[in-house]
Design a protein around this motif. Structure first.
Motif: not given
Length: 312
Positions: A256-267
């Motif tokens: 999801d978006d939060e994972a993309a913002l927190r850990d990077g878009p690849e994650a």
């Protein structure tokens, strides 16, 4: 009662969607448009902001007033957006017209809840000054309980190819309405099980162009790469949600978006591209658009290297 004969149409219902997929691969779907700064969600300004931010599809919610008028609004968000505790669907249209988005309303520039048909009409090719081939797609959400009256109203806009309709596959009544309706609209059932997927995609009276999959974890059957490959083999696209709603429940396997913002878009978004997902709904369309460009650039560079290696 037999279904009426569908009205003649110039092209297939999923033609514009197929064109966008061929042009861009994975499509960026802007959740409720792009509401940043002085722009309120589910408004014409939010839709235009989403397109300017790189979205290929704009999602718009539908709420119906107590007297049957259609508005672009996600009911349940009244306290946050309008400062009232009454559900919008219990108000008359005249009462809704008097409301304002409290966080962006300005003197001389009232921020009103917009009439749905007016908003959609503003996204027709002529209104945007673009060709029909370049017309944006609109994901019309939360409308299924009023299809018996909404679909005839949408017919008057003459933009069926632009509108992607959705409803929960588990609800029989909206599907019956859609089957009987004379105009063929591209349809994506919202599915929570493999059984729902298999049943609805076999329906000959629905213009199923793809499915929206909800999966609460990576081990959910709907997150299976084999299923997505099977749907692609049938000519169907797959849509998932990366936005994070207030309830916090994972909408697709925690990607999801939060994972993309927190850990990077690849994650956060990378696994969706790896699965071959065709439409990703996000609250951050400009970042997802940029990530898609990065992925495309890497793929092109890889293809070039392979070409050089095999060239005699």
């Amino acid at each position: 009662m037999s279904a009426p004969t569908r009205r003649p149409r110039r092209t297939s219902p999923g033609r514009l969607l197929a064109r966008r997929l061929a042009e861009h691969g994975t499509l960026v779907v802007a959740h409720r448009g792009t509401a940043v700064g002085s722009i309120a969600e589910n408004t014409r300004a939010a839709a235009l902001a989403a397109l300017a931010s790189g979205a290929d599809v704009v999602e718009i919610d539908v709420a119906t007033s107590a007297d049957g008028e259609f508005f672009a609004f996600h009911d349940g968000a009244e306290r946050r957006l309008l400062g009232i505790d009454e559900n919008l669907t219990r108000l008359a249209a005249s009462q809704i017209d008097a409301l304002r988005y409290v966080h962006v309303d300005r003197p001389g520039r009232p921020a009103r809840v917009e009439r749905l048909l007016d908003l959609l009409a503003a996204l027709r090719p002529a209104a945007l000054g673009v060709s029909e081939e370049s017309a944006p797609l609109v994901n019309v959400d939360r409308s299924w309980n009023t299809w018996s009256t909404l679909l005839p109203a949408l017919d008057g806009l003459d933009m069926a190819e632009q509108l992607l309709l959705k409803s929960p596959a588990a609800l029989a009544e909206p599907l019956d309405v859609l089957r009987r309706h004379g105009t063929a609209y591209p349809y994506l059932p919202i599915c929570t099980s493999v059984e729902q997927v298999r049943e609805v995609v076999e329906d000959p009276d629905l213009e199923v162009v793809g499915v929206e999959l909800l999966a609460d974890g990576v081990d959910h059957p709907l997150a299976d790469p084999g299923l997505i490959s099977e749907l692609h083999a049938r000519g169907l696209c797959v849509m998932v949600n990366a936005e994070v709603l207030t309830a916090g429940a994972p909408l697709f396997a925690g990607h999801d978006d939060e994972a993309a913002l927190r850990d990077g878009p690849e994650a956060g978004w990378g696994p969706l591209f790896d699965l071959g997902v065709d439409l990703v709904q996000t609250d951050w369309p400009w970042l997802l658009h940029a990530y898609r460009g990065t992925r495309s650039g890497l793929a092109a560079a890889g293809a070039s290297v392979v070409d050089q290696e095999v060239r005699p």
